[in-house]
Design a protein around this motif. Structure first.
Motif, PDB file in Angstrom:
ATOM      1  N   LYS A   1    -108.861 -46.024 -49.411  1.00 18.06           N
ATOM      2  CA  LYS A   1    -109.442 -44.701 -49.152  1.00 18.06           C
ATOM      3  C   LYS A   1    -109.201 -44.256 -47.715  1.00 18.06           C
TER       4      LYS A   1
ATOM      5  N   ALA B   1    -105.694 -43.071 -47.546  1.00 21.43           N
ATOM      6  CA  ALA B   1    -105.523 -41.823 -48.291  1.00 21.43           C
ATOM      7  C   ALA B   1    -106.095 -40.633 -47.536  1.00 21.43           C
TER       8      ALA B   1
ATOM      9  N   PHE C   1    -102.174 -40.098 -54.092  1.00 18.32           N
ATOM     10  CA  PHE C   1    -100.936 -40.878 -54.119  1.00 18.32           C
ATOM     11  C   PHE C   1    -100.035 -40.328 -55.218  1.00 18.32           C
TER      12      PHE C   1
ATOM     13  N   MET D   1    -102.322 -40.466 -45.128  1.00 22.03           N
ATOM     14  CA  MET D   1    -101.451 -39.840 -46.115  1.00 22.03           C
ATOM     15  C   MET D   1    -101.255 -38.337 -45.913  1.00 22.03           C
TER      16      MET D   1
ATOM     17  N   LEU E   1    -106.787 -39.772 -55.518  1.00 25.23           N
ATOM     18  CA  LEU E   1    -106.778 -39.786 -54.056  1.00 25.23           C
ATOM     19  C   LEU E   1    -105.557 -39.077 -53.472  1.00 25.23           C
TER      20      LEU E   1
END
Length: 371
Positions: free
Chosen positions: A348, A351, A45, A355, A43
């Motif tokens: 999710k 993300a 991270f 993010m 994802l």
């Protein structure tokens, strides 16, 4: 390692393995929380973290370095962070070996986090006096950190007596600049600066007080070490939802539920730490809860965390990061018995919607591992 450069904000995730009220089997908790951790790198991270706790369903990761070793084999590039290894509960020689082994296996991806612990149930079961935790932490940290730089541990202190013994596999790079500690009490700030540690900020007290302590820490770090400290790492319990009403409902239910689990584990609301040497600051939690009640304490804790729509989450993270000069955010996305599909949706949503904006944010970095 301390030279600033233009960089992006580092974003990681932390899994904590909670099973409040034993609402399911511990095996199921591990299956689903490990699944979330395995989703992190795909994802986007940049790091995966966990915390150390023992004996209760508050969090069930008694060995963060073991879990991170597993994740080292399940990932390729993600950093691996301990939030935190509680040094007073361990033989420092063994900790140094475990750290070096994980760093070798992961090709240097470990970010170290140390702490001294505050759970009486844990100290009692490990047959330790909480009164000794601060000096024991300092001696253990000195032994481990010097050992990781020298390649061997040798230490003679009040609590730690370690004859010279080599660390194998040998450390192959410095841990300076990638070792942090969680500091809650003001007295810990000077200690962390003397040890050369960065600060891991887990929001639980007023931001103006945190800002003051960060400035005191920076001044102490510069005075003692002759250089700027690594930028702080900011953690936060996170609830991200595109529907503002549902975001608030879920935040109150689950972030509030997490705070209840904190009170159950630490018994902060009973005031039992008020007269415990080395933990006097924690007694203020009980005084605050007595003034506001548990619901008021939940409202206060929610204000410190990250929740709301994606835009609200982004704004909260940037506002709090700028307050303390943090250049990394570590989110906790599954906690307080949250259903697995909700935890996955939460992860999710963050993300995909939060993010990218954080990682596109240009900052002047002084944490080399986050580049």
């Amino acid at each position: 390692l301390k030279t600033p450069w233009s960089s992006m904000m580092h974003v990681g995730m932390c899994t904590i393995f909670q099973n409040p009220g034993k609402h399911t089997s511990d095996k199921d908790v591990y299956f689903h929380d490990v699944k979330l951790a395995e989703m992190a790198e795909p994802l986007g991270f940049q790091s995966i973290w966990t915390v150390e706790h023992h004996f209760t369903d508050y969090t069930m990761c008694p060995d963060p370095l073991q879990f991170l070793t597993y994740m080292a084999g399940r990932t390729k590039e993600a950093k691996l962070g301990s939030m935190v290894v509680v040094l007073p509960w361990h033989d420092p020689m063994r900790v140094a070996e475990q750290i070096s082994m994980l760093d070798n296996l992961s090709n240097g991806r470990l970010i170290l986090g140390f702490g001294r612990g505050a759970g009486r149930i844990e100290f009692d079961a490990f047959r330790q006096d909480m009164e000794d935790s601060r000096p024991r932490f300092v001696e253990s940290a000195e032994c481990v950190l010097k050992g990781l730089e020298d390649g061997y541990c040798e230490y003679q202190g009040t609590f730690i007596q370690q004859p010279k013994a080599f660390i194998r596999p040998a450390p192959f790079q410095t841990f300076k600049g990638r070792t942090y500690a969680a500091a809650v009490s003001p007295e810990s700030v000077e200690i962390m600066a003397k040890l050369g540690l960065g600060l891991l900020v887990i929001p639980q007290k007023p931001w103006d007080q945190v800002e003051k302590e960060i400035e005191e820490y920076k001044e102490a770090f510069r005075r003692i070490n002759g250089e700027m400290p690594p930028a702080p790492i900011l953690a936060g319990w996170t609830m991200c939802h595109e529907d503002k009403r549902l975001a608030e409902e879920n935040a109150r239910k689950y972030i509030g539920g997490y705070w209840h689990s904190v009170l159950d584990h630490y018994n902060f609301d009973t005031g039992h730490l008020k007269d415990q040497k080395g933990y006097e600051y924690y007694g203020k939690f009980a005084e605050s809860i007595e003034r506001t009640g548990v619901e008021g304490a939940i409202d206060y804790f929610m204000e410190l965390q990250t929740w709301g729509t994606p835009d609200m989450c982004y704004d909260a993270i940037m506002r709090n990061a700028e307050r303390i000069g943090a250049e990394a955010y570590i989110g906790v996305f599954s906690y307080a018995g949250m259903p697995w599909n909700e935890a996955e949706r939460n992860l999710k949503c963050f993300a995909e919607k939060v993010m990218p904006g954080l990682q596109a944010r240009s900052i002047t970095g002084n944490i080399a591992w986050a580049a």
